[in-house]
Enzyme design. Structure first.
Site, mmCIF file in Angstrom:
data_model
loop_
_atom_site.group_PDB
_atom_site.id
_atom_site.type_symbol
_atom_site.label_atom_id
_atom_site.label_comp_id
_atom_site.label_asym_id
_atom_site.label_seq_id
_atom_site.Cartn_x
_atom_site.Cartn_y
_atom_site.Cartn_z
ATOM 1 N N GLU A 199 0.827 -1.214 0.000
ATOM 2 C CA GLU A 199 0.000 0.000 0.000
ATOM 3 C C GLU A 199 0.862 1.264 0.000
ATOM 4 O O GLU A 199 0.433 2.315 -0.471
ATOM 5 C CB GLU A 199 -0.910 -0.020 1.238
ATOM 6 C CG GLU A 199 -2.178 0.779 1.089
ATOM 7 C CD GLU A 199 -3.155 0.559 2.232
ATOM 8 O OE1 GLU A 199 -4.239 0.040 1.982
ATOM 9 O OE2 GLU A 199 -2.824 0.896 3.389
ATOM 10 N N HIS A 213 6.929 -27.477 0.215
ATOM 11 C CA HIS A 213 6.116 -28.546 -0.374
ATOM 12 C C HIS A 213 4.946 -27.980 -1.173
ATOM 13 O O HIS A 213 3.986 -28.682 -1.452
ATOM 14 C CB HIS A 213 5.613 -29.475 0.744
ATOM 15 C CG HIS A 213 6.742 -30.034 1.554
ATOM 16 N ND1 HIS A 213 7.351 -31.223 1.254
ATOM 17 C CD2 HIS A 213 7.406 -29.513 2.620
ATOM 18 C CE1 HIS A 213 8.338 -31.428 2.134
ATOM 19 N NE2 HIS A 213 8.391 -30.404 2.956
ATOM 20 N N LYS A 219 -13.199 2.673 -0.845
ATOM 21 C CA LYS A 219 -14.050 3.018 0.304
ATOM 22 C C LYS A 219 -15.240 3.848 -0.177
ATOM 23 O O LYS A 219 -16.376 3.624 0.226
ATOM 24 C CB LYS A 219 -13.248 3.829 1.331
ATOM 25 C CG LYS A 219 -12.291 3.013 2.181
ATOM 26 C CD LYS A 219 -11.708 3.866 3.303
ATOM 27 C CE LYS A 219 -10.757 3.081 4.186
ATOM 28 N NZ LYS A 219 -10.235 3.834 5.324
HETATM 29 O O1 PA5 Z 1 -3.269 1.876 6.042
HETATM 30 C C1 PA5 Z 1 -4.361 2.395 5.916
HETATM 31 O O2 PA5 Z 1 -4.515 3.629 5.912
HETATM 32 C C2 PA5 Z 1 -5.633 1.568 5.781
HETATM 33 O O3 PA5 Z 1 -5.362 0.216 5.715
HETATM 34 C C3 PA5 Z 1 -6.502 1.821 7.016
HETATM 35 O O4 PA5 Z 1 -5.805 1.461 8.183
HETATM 36 C C4 PA5 Z 1 -7.804 1.043 6.935
HETATM 37 O O5 PA5 Z 1 -8.469 1.354 5.748
HETATM 38 C C5 PA5 Z 1 -8.710 1.350 8.133
HETATM 39 O O6 PA5 Z 1 -8.921 2.733 8.249
HETATM 40 P P1 PA5 Z 1 -9.510 3.367 9.565
HETATM 41 O O7 PA5 Z 1 -8.551 3.140 10.668
HETATM 42 O O8 PA5 Z 1 -9.676 4.827 9.273
HETATM 43 O O9 PA5 Z 1 -10.828 2.693 9.834
#
Ligand code: PA5
Length: 470
Positions: free
Chosen positions: A306, A336, A449
Site C-alpha cells: 500500500e 512442499h 471506500k
Molecule cells: O493503512 C491504511 O490507511 C488503511 O489500511 C486503514 O488502516 C484502513 O483502511 C482502516 O482505516 P480506519 O482506521 O480509518 O478505519
C-alpha cells in the site's frame, strides 16, 4: 556481508542478492560498495528523512521514544490496569492498518494456544477484521454462550477515520448488543482507538462516554502498530510493550545512520528496490522459518504494497507504475507447495527469509526405532531440522540464481519484533523516496471506500452510485 546495527540484534545478510552468488540475476557488488552509488544516495536520502522525521506523515518515527511514547504507554497501561483480571475476552474491531499489527503482534508474541488456555490471567484476543458475517457471528455466538451479559468481555473498536464501512458496521452491531445486554451502563465494555479530535467515531465516543485512546496525528494506519492501535491489545493480553518499543527505538536510531552499511533499513530498501528496478525482481516473497512470524508477513504485505504500489507522479503524462508484489510463504511448509515455482518458474522474485537462531522451544526426536531410512532424524530435533531446511532452500534457490536475503532474529521477543517492525517501516520510507512515490497516501484504497459508500446508499455519493450501477 552481514550488517549488524548498533544496539540492535537483528541481522541482515544480503550476500545472496549479489552477482557473485546468483550471477546475472544479482546486483553488481560495486553498486553496494562502501563508496559506491547506493552509499552516496543513502547519505542524501538519510538527510532528507532526518529533515522530515517526526513531521507530517512521518510522526510514526517518534512513536518509540520521548513524549509520544510516554503518553501512549501511560494511557494504554492505565486501561490495561483498569481491566486486569476482569476479562476473558478482548474483541478488536478494525481493518487494514487498524487490525494487522494486532494480529501480527499477538501471533508472534503469545503462544498459538493463547485463546485455548484455561489460564485466563490474560484474556483471549479475537480480531474481527472483515465484514464477513460468518466469523463475526461465530465469535460473538461463542462469547455470548459463555458471557451473555458481556461481564468479562471488552470490545476495542479501532478506526482512525471512524468512517470505514466494515468497522462502522461491526461497531453498530456490537453497540446494539451491548446496549440490549447492559443498558446505558454498557460504556465500560467498549473502548475506541480513534482520532483524538475529529471524525465520526470521536463524536460518538464523546457523546456515549466511551473511553478512548488516540491514533496520533501524522500516523497512518499501516504505520500505527507501535501506537495505541497495536499497543492496547498487547497490553491487555500480556505482551511487554516497553520491550517492544525499546526494540523499535533501537532500530529507529540505527536507521538514522548515513552510512549504507551501518543502516539496515537503507540497505534493505536499496537491495530490494535495485533488484526490482535493475533485475526485474518485482515479486517479493517473505518466507519466515518460524510459524510465530508468519502473520508478521501479512502486516508487512500491507506496508510494502500500500505504501509503494503507486503511480509515479514524475513518470510522464500517463505516469509510471511503481511497487512490488508482496507474497507470503512459510518455511518449511511451502517448500512442499511454492518452492518449485520459486526455483523454476519466472525469475522475477526476491526471497526474504526470516530465520530465528534460537526458537523458544525445541522438541527432541527420539532414537531407538531402528528403521534405517529414518535413522538420520533420530537423536536430532525439530528446530535442527527446520534450520537445515532453511539452509537447504537458500542453497537450492541460490543454485538456481534466485536472489535471496535473510533477516535473522536471535530469538523472537518483544524487543526483536519491535526492531523488525521499525526496520520495515523505515525501509518503506527509503523505498518511497527511491521510487519517487508518496509512501503515505492510498488513493486507490480511498476510491474503494467511496465506492462502497455509494453502493450502500450513503448520502453525498449518489453520482458515484449511478456510475457504478450503469
Ligand atoms: O493503512 C491504511 O490507511 C488503511 O489500511 C486503514 O488502516 C484502513 O483502511 C482502516 O482505516 P480506519 O482506521 O480509518 O478505519
Amino acid at each position: 556481508m552481514p550488517t549488524t546495527a548498533p544496539a540492535t540484534s537483528l541481522t541482515l545478510d544480503t550476500a545472496r542478492c549479489l552477482s557473485t552468488a546468483v550471477q546475472n540475476h544479482g546486483l553488481d557488488p560495486d553498486v553496494l560498495a562502501q563508496d559506491g552509488p547506493a552509499a552516496r544516495a543513502t547519505v542524501e536520502l538519510t538527510q532528507r528523512l532526518e529533515e522530515s522525521r517526526g513531521t507530517g506523515w512521518e510522526r510514526w518515527r517518534m512513536l518509540a521514544e520521548g513524549a509520544m511514547r510516554e503518553d501512549h504507554v501511560k494511557a494504554v497501561k492505565a486501561i490495561a490496569a483498569e481491566y486486569q483480571g476482569k476479562l476473558d475476552n478482548v474483541v478488536v474491531l478494525g481493518i487494514g492498518g487498524s487490525a494487522l499489527g494486532n494480529i501480527a503482534l499477538q501471533s508472534a508474541l503469545n503462544p498459538l494456544t493463547h485463546n485455548l488456555s484455561t489460564d485466563r490471567t490474560h484474556p483471549r484476543l479475537f480480531v474481527l477484521d472483515n465484514a464477513d458475517p460468518i466469523p463475526f457471528h461465530q465469535t460473538l455466538a461463542f462469547i455470548t454462550s459463555e458471557d451473555p451479559k458481556f461481564d468479562r468481555t471488552l470490545f476495542v473498536v479501532i478506526s482512525k477515520s471512524g468512517e470505514t464501512a466494515e468497522t462502522a458496521a461491526q461497531f453498530l452491531v456490537v453497540r446494539d448488543m451491548l446496549q440490549k445486554a447492559r443498558g446505558d451502563g454498557h460504556a465500560d465494555r467498549l473502548i475506541a482507538v480513534t482520532d483524538p479530535e475529529k471524525g465520526t467515531m470521536r463524536r460518538l465516543c464523546d457523546a456515549a462516554g466511551y473511553e478512548t485512546l488516540p491514533v496520533p496525528e501524522g500516523v497512518g494506519g499501516r504505520f500505527s502498530a507501535l501506537s495505541p492501535v497495536g499497543l492496547i491489545s498487547c497490553a491487555l493480553c500480556g505482551i511487554a510493550i516497553d520491550e517492544l518499543l525499546d526494540g523499535a527505538a533501537a532500530m529507529e536510531q540505527a536507521c538514522r545512520h548515513e552510512a549504507l552499511h551501518a543502516n539496515p533499513a537503507a540497505m534493505l530498501a536499496t537491495v530490494l528496490v535495485e533488484l526490482g528496478q535493475r533485475q526485474g525482481k518485482t515479486v517479493h516473497v517473505m518466507m519466515p522459518y518460524a510459524n510465530q512470524l508468519y502473520l508478521m508477513a501479512d502486516w508487512w504485505r500491507q506496508l510494502w504494497a500500500e505504501s509503494l504500489g503507486k503511480i509515479v507522479p514524475s513518470g510522464g503524462a500517463d505516469g509510471t507504475h511503481a511497487g512490488f508484489t508482496p507474497v507470503k510463504a512459510l518455511g518449511a511448509t511451502d517448500q512442499h507447495s511454492q518452492v518449485q515455482l520459486y526455483r523454476e518458474g519466472p525469475n522475477d522474485k526476491a526471497i526474504i527469509f526470516l530465520e530465528v537462531e534460537k526458537l523458544a522451544t525445541d522438541v527432541a526426536i527420539p532414537a531407538g526405532l531402528g528403521e534405517e531410512a529414518l535413522a538420520y532424524l533420530e537423536g536430532s530435533s525439530l528446530a535442527t531440522l527446520l534450520s537445515a531446511e532453511k539452509k537447504a532452500t537458500e542453497f537450492a534457490l541460490t543454485e538456481s540464481r534466485r536472489p535471496n536475503l535473510t533477516i535473522k532474529f536471535p530469538q523472537v521477543t518483544a524487543h526483536t519484533v519491535g526492531q523488525f517492525m521499525m526496520l520495515w517501516q523505515v525501509a518503506t520510507a527509503y523505498a518511497g523516496l527511491m521510487l519517487g512515490v508518496d509512501a503515505y497516501d492510498q488513493p486507490a484504497v480511498e476510491l474503494g471506500k467511496k465506492a462502497t459508500f455509494a453502493l450502500m446508499g450513503k448520502p453525498g455519493f449518489e453520482e458515484l452510485a449511478a456510475r457504478l450501477r450503469s
